[in-house]
Design a protein around this motif. Structure first.
Motif, PDB file in Angstrom:
ATOM      1  N   PHE A  13       0.743  -1.062   0.039  1.00 32.96           N
ATOM      2  CA  PHE A  13      -0.136  -0.075   0.093  1.00 32.96           C
ATOM      3  C   PHE A  13       0.900   1.313   0.002  1.00 32.96           C
ATOM      4  O   PHE A  13       1.612   1.550   1.013  1.00 32.96           O
TER       5      PHE A  13
ATOM      6  N   ILE B 196       3.943   1.124   2.191  1.00 33.36           N
ATOM      7  CA  ILE B 196       3.840   0.014   3.050  1.00 33.36           C
ATOM      8  C   ILE B 196       3.866  -1.278   2.640  1.00 33.36           C
ATOM      9  O   ILE B 196       3.099  -1.685   1.541  1.00 33.36           O
TER      10      ILE B 196
ATOM     11  N   PRO C  60       1.023 -10.578  15.649  1.00 34.86           N
ATOM     12  CA  PRO C  60       0.468  -9.308  16.084  1.00 34.86           C
ATOM     13  C   PRO C  60      -0.268  -8.165  15.328  1.00 34.86           C
ATOM     14  O   PRO C  60      -0.357  -8.729  14.136  1.00 34.86           O
TER      15      PRO C  60
ATOM     16  N   ALA D 233       0.505  -7.413  11.255  1.00 38.75           N
ATOM     17  CA  ALA D 233       1.241  -8.370  10.885  1.00 38.75           C
ATOM     18  C   ALA D 233       0.817  -8.643   9.318  1.00 38.75           C
ATOM     19  O   ALA D 233       1.905  -9.136   8.360  1.00 38.75           O
ATOM     20  N   GLY D 234      -0.075  -8.392   8.878  1.00 39.07           N
ATOM     21  CA  GLY D 234      -0.451  -8.673   7.437  1.00 39.07           C
ATOM     22  C   GLY D 234      -1.492  -9.738   7.224  1.00 39.07           C
ATOM     23  O   GLY D 234      -1.682 -10.256   6.123  1.00 39.07           O
TER      24      GLY D 234
END
Ligand SMILES: Nc1ncnc2c1ncn2[C@@H]1O[C@H](COP(=O)(O)OP(=O)(O)OP(=O)(O)O)[C@@H](O)[C@H]1O
Ligand SMILES: [Mg+2]
Length: 321
Positions: free
Chosen positions: A13, A16, A37, A40-41
């Protein structure tokens, strides 16, 4: 052919990198957890697999269908429960399910039959005609799972299925997910609850900053950080230690306790009793937790607010004599 096949998936993105080269193979009938966490994706990965987002690069197949080139076929064969609630709470449970069935072109009879089945499964049949607004958080989550199953998908995505639910309701939902295994549904779930991944998943991929840092069954992951820890209190620790070391145990004295690294503590403990003449006051052991695994592979602590939960699950076994 695996149920889910992911190769080198990347999603950016802007600057990112949300998913940074993920590869996975998930077999039919498996319950697979992406554990990681916040940020994280996990949701990004599931969204790509569910055809809601296009990958920047890499490829993924669900039931043999490419998520970009054959998106419609993928959609037909999957169910998804989103991280954010997505029921229409002005409608009844039955109406929510019925709309979903129509979207999937199920006939009236099919819909009626399936609504009963899925509501029965999540124990909401008696509330079928209640407005969703009157449901508790756990009931809503159960209804969303029922909706995800409405069109009999072979693969179900569950994005944080028990987020924010109390431990008892969470366990309840785990039971439904376990039932899916018996029905042969392949489940890919995301979670940041280590206990959840530990309890439910056949295999886990630990994901951090868009990358898989470790993968395996819960016990493989724990074994990979190096076995159990046994602690012994006894009347003559010095003497006990000598005996253990001369018998080849990886033991040391820490304060007044003997600490032993064990591959499989359950098997080692009876042997320790067999060589001890000293009075053993207590033996405890703990398995490494998935928290230990996460720390081992990322060098970071998982999440502060979950420490109590982890601590509580650590002492699996206690023995006194
Ligand atoms: N539409 C978007 N636009 C920009 N950045 C995004 C977008 N969606 C996700 N991200 C970023 O991508 C990263 C991964 O987000 P993602 O939602 O996949 O994480 P997650 O593992 O699901 O986290 P959580 O446990 O909080 O749900 C984050 O840094 C997030 O800010
Ligand atoms: Mg998420």
């Amino acid at each position: 052919m695996p149920a889910i096949e992911v190769r080198n998936l990347v999603k950016r993105f802007g600057s990112i990198v949300a998913v940074n080269g993920i590869s996975l193979e998930i077999e039919y009938g498996e319950i697979f957890a992406l554990l990681g966490p916040n940020g994280a994706g996990k949701t990004t990965t599931i969204s790509i697999l569910a055809t809601l987002l296009k990958p920047t690069s890499g490829e993924a197949k669900i039931n043999g269908y490419d998520v970009v080139k054959e998106a419609a076929k993928v959609r037909q064969s999957i169910g998804i429960v989103f991280q954010d609630p997505s029921l229409d709470d002005r409608l009844t449970a039955r109406e929510n399910l019925d709309i979903h069935g129509r979207l999937y072109h199920m006939s009236r009879e099919e819909r009626q039959r399936r609504i009963e089945e899925v509501l029965e499964m999540v124990e909401l049949l008696d509330r079928a005609d209640s407005i969703v607004k009157t449901f508790s958080g756990g009931m809503r989550r159960r209804l969303e799972i029922a909706r995800g199953l409405m069109h009999k998908p072979k693969v179900l995505f569950l994005d944080e299925p028990t987020l924010g639910l109390d431990p008892q309701t969470r366990r309840h939902i785990w039971e439904y997910v376990e039932k899916l295994r018996d029905e042969g549904v392949t489940v890919l779930l995301t979670t940041h609850y280590m206990e959840e991944a530990d309890y439910l998943a056949d295999r886990i991929a630990i994901i951090d900053a868009g990358k898989i840092v470790a993968e395996g069954s819960p016990s493989e992951l724990k074994d990979s950080v190096g076995g159990d820890i046994i602690k012994i209190k006894c009347s003559d620790a010095e003497n006990m230690l000598k005996k253990l070391v001369s018998n080849g145990y990886d033991a040391m004295l820490v304060d007044d306790e003997i600490v032993i690294k064990a591959k499989e503590a359950e098997k080692m403990i009876p042997k320790i009793f067999a060589i001890a003449d000293e009075e053993i006051k207590s033996i405890t052991y703990k398995e490494p937790s998935l928290e230990d695994v996460f720390i081992h592979y990322t060098g970071k602590v998982f999440r502060d607010e979950e420490v109590d939960e982890i601590e509580a699950s650590k002492m699996k076994w206690r023995m006194r004599r």
